[in-house]
Design an enzyme around this catalytic site. Structure first.
Site, PDB file in Angstrom:
ATOM      1  CG  ASP A   1      -1.950  -1.130   1.194  1.00 40.67           C
ATOM      2  OD1 ASP A   1      -1.934  -1.916   0.235  1.00 40.67           O
ATOM      3  OD2 ASP A   1      -2.749  -1.237   2.146  1.00 40.67           O
TER       4      ASP A   1
ATOM      5  CD  GLU B   1      -7.052  -0.019   3.062  1.00 38.66           C
ATOM      6  OE1 GLU B   1      -5.941   0.199   3.563  1.00 38.66           O
ATOM      7  OE2 GLU B   1      -8.118   0.062   3.705  1.00 38.66           O
TER       8      GLU B   1
ATOM      9  CE  LYS C   1      -3.448  -4.297   1.341  1.00 42.46           C
ATOM     10  NZ  LYS C   1      -4.195  -3.537   2.325  1.00 42.46           N
TER      11      LYS C   1
ATOM     12  CE  LYS D   1      -8.036  -0.756   7.288  1.00 43.09           C
ATOM     13  NZ  LYS D   1      -8.085   0.417   6.394  1.00 43.09           N
TER      14      LYS D   1
ATOM     15  CB  VAL E   1       2.543   2.556   4.858  1.00 40.93           C
ATOM     16  CG1 VAL E   1       3.950   3.117   4.734  1.00 40.93           C
ATOM     17  CG2 VAL E   1       1.761   2.828   3.580  1.00 40.93           C
ATOM     18  CB  THR E   2       0.416   2.135   8.658  1.00 45.01           C
ATOM     19  OG1 THR E   2      -0.747   1.431   9.111  1.00 45.01           O
ATOM     20  CG2 THR E   2       0.019   3.361   7.878  1.00 45.01           C
TER      21      THR E   2
ATOM     22  CB  CYS F   1      -2.081  -2.611   5.450  1.00 46.42           C
ATOM     23  SG  CYS F   1      -3.736  -1.893   5.296  1.00 46.42           S
TER      24      CYS F   1
ATOM     25  CD  GLN G   1       4.293 -14.836  22.742  1.00 43.77           C
ATOM     26  OE1 GLN G   1       3.935 -15.974  23.065  1.00 43.77           O
ATOM     27  NE2 GLN G   1       3.448 -13.876  22.404  1.00 43.77           N
TER      28      GLN G   1
HETATM   29  N1  TIU Z   1      -2.494   0.404   4.299  1.00 38.23           N
HETATM   30  C1  TIU Z   1      -2.980   0.675   5.515  1.00 38.23           C
HETATM   31  O1  TIU Z   1      -2.326   0.463   6.520  1.00 38.23           O
HETATM   32  N2  TIU Z   1      -4.237   1.256   5.577  1.00 38.23           N
HETATM   33  C2  TIU Z   1      -4.658   2.063   6.587  1.00 38.23           C
HETATM   34  O2  TIU Z   1      -5.797   2.494   6.620  1.00 38.23           O
HETATM   35  N3  TIU Z   1      -3.735   2.357   7.548  1.00 38.23           N
HETATM   36  C3  TIU Z   1      -3.863   3.213   8.590  1.00 38.23           C
HETATM   37  O3  TIU Z   1      -2.953   3.270   9.404  1.00 38.23           O
HETATM   38  N4  TIU Z   1      -4.951   3.960   8.697  1.00 38.23           N
END
Ligand code: TIU
Length: 228
Positions: free
Chosen positions: A31, A79, A136, A139, A164-165, A169, A209
Site C-alpha cells: 500500500d 488498498e 485489496k 487491510k 505502510v502502515t 496493513c 516469543q
Molecule cells: N495500508 C494501511 O495500513 N491502511 C490504513 O488504513 N492504515 C492506517 O494506518 N490507517
C-alpha cells in the site's frame, strides 16, 4: 515447492538470523499509495504526519532495485474499492464518523477508489511491467484477493514484507501470511506508521516469543546479501 538449485542467503534479524532461498522468496510491498504518503493526500487531510511514512520510500526504492537486479519476484498491493463501492462493507464506510468517507471526492480523486490518482502507487515505487499488483479491499493482502494462489504457483515459501502502515496493513498481512504457512521478514526501515509508538510495538509484536509472526531485520543487510 522448493527449487533444489536455489542458494540460501542469511541476513541478520531478530529474534534470530533469517535464512532464505531467493528464488522461493517474494518481496511484498504493501500500500505505498499516494493517498497515504503524499502531502496532498487523504492521510495528510486527516491530520496525519506523512513524513513518518515518507522516510521509508528511499529504503524501499533501494531494496526494490536490488530485488529486481537479482531477478526475484516483487509484488505490490493497493488498498481500495470498486468505483461502485460494492465491495466496501458498511462498517468500514461509516466507522470513525468523519465528514469525508471512502468513495467521497478527496484531494486526489475519490478516496481509496481504484483508478483514482490517490489510489495509485507513488511514482518512486511504480511497479515494473509483469510485477503483480494486488488490489485489496481489506487491510490484509490475503483477504478477498488471489495473492495466495499467485505465491503458491510461483513456489514462494517466504516473504519480505514492506510498506505502510506497520501496525495496520503490514501487521495484518504478516499475520495472514503466518497462518498460511509463509515465513515473513519485515525490514524495520522499510515499514512506517503515522504513530512512532505503534511503529515500535508493531515490530515488537512480530518478533516476540521466538518470532511468533516472523522476523524483523534491516534492508541494508538484505541489499548487501542480494548484491553479494
Ligand atoms: N495500508 C494501511 O495500513 N491502511 C490504513 O488504513 N492504515 C492506517 O494506518 N490507517
Amino acid at each position: 515447492m522448493r527449487l533444489p538449485s536455489s542458494p540460501t542467503l542469511t541476513v541478520a534479524a531478530a529474534p534470530y538470523p533469517f535464512a532464505f532461498e531467493p528464488a522461493c522468496t517474494a518481496l511484498l510491498i504493501i500500500d505505498m499509495q499516494r493517498d497515504f504518503l503524499e502531502p496532498g493526500g487523504f492521510g495528510a487531510m486527516l491530520g496525519n504526519d506523512v513524513s513518518q511514512l515518507r522516510r521509508v520510500i528511499e529504503p524501499n526504492r533501494r531494496l526494490l532495485a536490488a530485488w529486481r537486479g537479482a531477478g526475484l519476484l516483487a509484488i505490490h498491493t493497493r488498498e481500495g474499492h470498486r468505483p461502485d463501492l460494492s465491495d466496501l462493507p458498511l462498517a468500514k464506510k461509516i466507522r470513525g464518523g468523519g465528514a469525508t468517507r471512502i468513495g467521497d471526492p478527496g484531494p486526489m480523486g475519490r478516496i481509496l477508489v481504484r483508478g483514482e490518482a490517490g489510489h495509485d502507487i507513488i511514482p518512486e515505487l511504480r511497479p515494473a511491467p509483469g510485477e503483480p499488483i494486488i488490489d485489496k479491499p481489506g487491510k490484509g493482502a490475503f483477504f478477498a484477493t488471489d495473492l495466495h494462489a499467485i505465491l503458491q504457483n510461483a513456489g514462494i515459501t517466504r516473504l519480505v514484507v514492506t510498506g505502510v502502515t506497520t501496525e495496520v496493513c503490514v501487521n495484518t498481512t504478516v499475520r495472514e501470511a503466518n497462518d498460511r504457512g509463509y515465513d515473513c521478514l519485515v525490514p524495520a526501515d522499510c515499514v512506517g506508521s503515522y504513530f512512532p509508538e505503534f511503529q515500535e510495538m508493531g515490530l515488537a509484536m512480530i518478533k516476540a516469543q521466538g518470532g511468533i509472526f516472523g522476523w524483523v531485520g534491516d534492508s541494508e543487510d538484505l541489499v548487501a546479501a542480494l548484491e553479494s
